[in-house]
Design an enzyme around this catalytic site. Sequence first.
Site, short mmCIF file in Angstrom:
data_model
loop_
_atom_site.label_atom_id
_atom_site.label_comp_id
_atom_site.label_asym_id
_atom_site.label_seq_id
_atom_site.Cartn_x
_atom_site.Cartn_y
_atom_site.Cartn_z
N CYS A 126 -22.96 -4.38 -25.66
CA CYS A 126 -22.03 -3.34 -25.23
C CYS A 126 -22.86 -2.20 -24.67
CB CYS A 126 -21.15 -2.88 -26.39
SG CYS A 126 -19.70 -1.93 -25.86
N CYS A 136 -17.62 2.18 -22.99
CA CYS A 136 -18.20 0.84 -22.98
C CYS A 136 -18.44 0.30 -21.58
CB CYS A 136 -17.30 -0.13 -23.75
SG CYS A 136 -17.04 0.34 -25.47
N LYS A 205 -10.30 -7.57 -30.02
CA LYS A 205 -10.81 -6.31 -30.55
C LYS A 205 -9.81 -5.20 -30.26
CE LYS A 205 -14.74 -3.10 -30.30
NZ LYS A 205 -16.04 -2.84 -29.65
N ARG A 215 -18.78 4.92 -35.43
CA ARG A 215 -19.17 5.77 -34.29
C ARG A 215 -20.20 6.80 -34.70
NH1 ARG A 215 -13.11 5.92 -31.60
NH2 ARG A 215 -13.19 3.75 -30.89
N ARG A 227 -10.50 4.66 -25.97
CA ARG A 227 -10.80 3.32 -25.46
C ARG A 227 -9.55 2.44 -25.34
NH1 ARG A 227 -16.04 3.46 -29.18
NH2 ARG A 227 -17.48 4.36 -27.65
N GLU A 243 -5.96 -13.20 -24.98
CA GLU A 243 -7.35 -12.74 -24.89
C GLU A 243 -8.32 -13.82 -25.35
OE1 GLU A 243 -8.90 -10.22 -23.68
OE2 GLU A 243 -7.67 -8.42 -23.71
N LYS A 258 -11.40 -8.28 -34.69
CA LYS A 258 -11.90 -7.01 -35.19
C LYS A 258 -10.83 -5.95 -34.98
CE LYS A 258 -15.65 -3.63 -34.60
NZ LYS A 258 -16.81 -3.23 -33.80
N SER A 284 -16.20 -0.62 -40.40
CA SER A 284 -16.81 0.49 -41.13
C SER A 284 -15.85 1.18 -42.09
CB SER A 284 -17.39 1.50 -40.14
OG SER A 284 -16.40 1.96 -39.24
N TYR A 323 -20.94 -4.93 -43.87
CA TYR A 323 -22.04 -4.03 -44.20
C TYR A 323 -22.51 -4.23 -45.65
CZ TYR A 323 -20.49 -1.89 -39.89
OH TYR A 323 -20.13 -1.70 -38.58
#
Length: 335
Positions: A126, A136, A205, A215, A227, A243, A258, A284, A323
């Site tokens: 990206c 992006c 996404k 971010r 976005r 998609e 996502k 996140s 994570y």
Amino acid sequence: MNLSVLGRFPARRMRRLRGSPILRRMVAETVLLPHQLIWPLFVRPGRKERRPVASMPGVCQLSVDEAVREAARAVETGVPAVLLFGIPEKKDEKASGAWSRTGIVQQAIRTLKREYPDLWIITDVCLCEYMSHGHCGVVERRRNRMRIANDPTLELLARTAVSHAEAGADMVAPSDMMDGRVAAIRTALDRAGFEDLPILSYAAKYASAFYGPFREAAESAPQFGDRRSYQMDPSNAHEALREVALDIAEGADLVMVKPALAYLDILHRVKTTFGLPTAAYAVSAEYSMIKAAAARGWIDERAVTLETLLAMRRAGADLIITYAAPEVARWLREG
């Protein structure tokens, strides 16, 4: 389901299969294992740099030498793969740090492959971290309006993917949500001699509020607007299938949904419709909310983390980006 074959109480007692930990494990329909996990790492210039991300406890921006130390944790706990994001020293409107041979991700790939050749390295493809405006794609200005130009962005994404492959990446993962980017990347990789390198596409996404802490970690917040003109509307489900179908037709080898937890319905539909290896990104805010509640003693961090990841597996995820990967792998090994 033919209920007549199940029998009735008291002949049929469903609790018989739940009374023993051994039997519960033996009849479990869904399992979560370390080799299904992918660990995101944020790499930045410098040495001995570990910059904590305030909104993501336990997550740091890492210099390459520190990323090697973290990679050791992955290897030791049985996490087979990392997903690299880069924070460049300088940003511009051409995202030159994304496709430079000496870019931070390219440096990290070469070093990690030298130290841990069997660690699977996936790279996020990206431009947002490398663009001065934080979007992006390439920005076009027309009549005092700014828009993200789709087609000019494809060339930069393809150059970035090839540069990652040349540095030694095992897989590339385009996350930009530009139309046609999988085809552009596949064509460029094939022309450069990387026809066997797989593409994990961020196929569905969404323009989600769950990305806030990321971010901060990636220093990629857009400097104007949002976005929503290229990421998906959270209200749409059928569009996600279109998609994914387009990305598969363009050459995606694996697909991703996502965020994960708030989109388990999408994850299930993608897996059952297409059957391709499917990844879920535990994003996140999903991670941070669990950490925050656990810090206050409101929830059991281990139990809630494992339950949410198991839900993603149950919905259809073959792979999970989280994570918490090293901690999860350790918990699973401890039983």
